[in-house]
Scaffold this active site. Structure first.
Site, short mmCIF file in Angstrom:
data_model
loop_
_atom_site.label_atom_id
_atom_site.label_comp_id
_atom_site.label_asym_id
_atom_site.label_seq_id
_atom_site.Cartn_x
_atom_site.Cartn_y
_atom_site.Cartn_z
N ASP A 21 -22.87 23.48 -61.90
CA ASP A 21 -22.68 24.94 -61.71
C ASP A 21 -21.95 25.15 -60.38
O ASP A 21 -21.92 24.26 -59.53
CB ASP A 21 -24.02 25.67 -61.69
CG ASP A 21 -23.85 27.19 -61.54
OD1 ASP A 21 -23.03 27.77 -62.27
OD2 ASP A 21 -24.51 27.79 -60.67
N SER A 22 -21.42 26.36 -60.22
CA SER A 22 -20.77 26.70 -58.96
C SER A 22 -21.78 26.63 -57.80
O SER A 22 -21.39 26.43 -56.66
CB SER A 22 -20.18 28.10 -59.05
OG SER A 22 -21.22 29.03 -59.31
N TYR A 53 -17.78 31.39 -57.94
CA TYR A 53 -16.53 31.20 -58.68
C TYR A 53 -16.08 32.50 -59.38
O TYR A 53 -14.95 32.60 -59.82
CB TYR A 53 -16.72 30.17 -59.80
CG TYR A 53 -16.72 28.71 -59.41
CD1 TYR A 53 -16.79 28.27 -58.09
CD2 TYR A 53 -16.65 27.75 -60.42
CE1 TYR A 53 -16.79 26.92 -57.79
CE2 TYR A 53 -16.65 26.39 -60.13
CZ TYR A 53 -16.73 25.98 -58.81
OH TYR A 53 -16.73 24.63 -58.52
N CYS A 84 -22.47 26.94 -66.30
CA CYS A 84 -21.82 28.04 -65.58
C CYS A 84 -20.91 28.73 -66.57
O CYS A 84 -20.01 28.09 -67.15
CB CYS A 84 -21.01 27.44 -64.42
SG CYS A 84 -19.98 28.62 -63.54
N GLU A 169 -26.81 34.00 -54.56
CA GLU A 169 -26.36 32.83 -53.79
C GLU A 169 -26.72 32.99 -52.31
O GLU A 169 -26.97 32.02 -51.61
CB GLU A 169 -24.84 32.71 -53.99
CG GLU A 169 -24.23 31.36 -53.78
CD GLU A 169 -24.67 30.28 -54.75
OE1 GLU A 169 -24.59 29.14 -54.35
OE2 GLU A 169 -25.13 30.55 -55.89
N CYS A 203 -24.58 34.93 -67.11
CA CYS A 203 -24.29 34.22 -65.87
C CYS A 203 -25.59 33.52 -65.50
O CYS A 203 -26.66 34.15 -65.52
CB CYS A 203 -23.87 35.18 -64.75
SG CYS A 203 -23.77 34.38 -63.13
N HIS A 205 -26.84 32.63 -62.88
CA HIS A 205 -27.54 33.11 -61.67
C HIS A 205 -28.49 34.27 -61.99
O HIS A 205 -29.41 34.55 -61.23
CB HIS A 205 -26.54 33.62 -60.64
CG HIS A 205 -25.85 32.54 -59.86
ND1 HIS A 205 -25.02 31.62 -60.43
CD2 HIS A 205 -25.88 32.25 -58.53
CE1 HIS A 205 -24.55 30.81 -59.48
NE2 HIS A 205 -25.06 31.18 -58.32
N1 DGL Z 1 -23.48 30.84 -62.48
C1 DGL Z 1 -22.15 31.11 -62.81
C2 DGL Z 1 -21.97 31.72 -64.17
O1 DGL Z 1 -22.80 31.44 -65.06
C3 DGL Z 1 -21.15 31.59 -61.80
C4 DGL Z 1 -21.51 32.52 -60.74
C5 DGL Z 1 -20.42 32.52 -59.72
O2 DGL Z 1 -20.16 31.44 -59.17
O3 DGL Z 1 -19.80 33.57 -59.51
O4 DGL Z 1 -21.04 32.42 -64.43
#
Ligand code: DGL
Length: 284
Positions: A21-22, A53, A84, A169, A203, A205
């Site tokens: 993941d990012s 990302y 991600c 984050e 996402c 996160h």
């Molecule tokens: N966790 C990531 C996703 O599922 C990316 C979040 C990010 O890096 O902006 O999109």
């Protein structure tokens, strides 16, 4: 070393399943994967130094994700999960079609969008699903394209939430700033889609924001996170692909790497993973 012998030796090696993941978000997926499939070895790679990302260009997300996949392959992973959505939306197809045949045609890279779109239409009763995601994922149109294949009549309402991953984050997801941005985007999505009965957290996160998302949503809305869906889909994949399953090491080990500070990762990662994590730093 004799060439033939070397090839045979290399082919017989097993390696961990890579999860990328990012940043921290993929740990919410890894948690469910490890719960469902505890026998396997796993390596997690969080590119925290370059996260988030979500607002980055196609080329950048592709370049970063490919570097991380190559690193995981070099660590012996035969199979890598892009946990991600942004990387799954912007890099997965290129990696599968352009890079994999060149780097290692027998390895595999899987994403999180396909398993989710295969089942999301079975959850909604109104037929209208709200997708909450990064700007990159929404702009890619990946969810529309994939969902059409499985549920052509499903109505999708998408909302980009560019501040949500940065809040998580930066460990601000429980503070009042988070309430402001969560309410703002939920108000927007329910304004655009009055029939929404299911919200997909597209996402990895966002499960960390679940309580606040629930607080700011109308009652009765079903909120779906991807961890279990991806874990179930991986179990099916390994069952259907014995040639890959055999290449996945099974000693139940977990290791964690971050491109940023290992100390920060250890301080914050446990919240996402549900238990303490011990990471090592790596330079890409
Ligand atoms: N966790 C990531 C996703 O599922 C990316 C979040 C990010 O890096 O902006 O999109």
């Amino acid at each position: 070393m004799n060439g033939k012998f070397h090839v045979r030796l290399t082919m017989s090696l097993t390696g961990p399943i890579g999860i990328f993941d990012s940043g921290y978000g993929g740990l919410t997926v890894m948690k469910e994967i490890v719960r469902k499939l505890p026998a396997y070895d796993y390596i997690y790679l969080g590119d925290n130094a370059r996260a988030p990302y979500g607002n980055r260009s196609y080329d950048t997300v592709y370049r970063y994700a490919l570097e991380c996949v190559k690193w995981l392959f070099n660590r012996g992973c035969p199979l890598v999960i892009l946990a991600c959505n942004t990387a799954s939306a912007k890099a997965l197809r290129n990696i599968q079609q352009i890079d994999l045949p060149k780097i290692n045609p027998s390895n595999r890279v899987l994403g999180v969008i396909r398993p989710t779109t295969e089942i999301i239409g079975n959850i909604t009763r109104t037929g209208t699903v709200g997708i909450l995601a990064t700007t990159g994922t929404v702009q890619s149109g990946s969810y529309e394209i994939e969902i059409k294949k499985f549920f052509p009549r499903l109505k999708l309402v998408q909302e980009a939430c560019p501040m949500w991953a940065p809040l998580v984050e930066n460990n601000e997801h429980l503070g009042p700033g988070a309430d402001y941005f969560i309410k703002k985007h939920l108000d927007n999505i329910f304004e655009k889609g009055k029939d929404i009965d299911t919200l997909l957290l597209a996402c990895t996160h966002y499960p960390l924001l679940l309580d606040k998302i629930q607080d700011h949503s109308p009652p009765g809305i079903r909120i779906v996170a991807q961890g279990e869906i991806v874990a179930d889909s991986l179990a099916v994949y390994l069952n259907n692909h014995p040639e890959m399953e055999k290449r996945c090491a099974k000693q139940g080990t977990l290791s964690f790497y971050t491109t940023d500070s290992a100390e920060d990762f250890n301080n914050h990662g446990g919240v996402f993973f549900g238990q303490p994590v011990q990471a090592l730093h790596l330079d890409l």
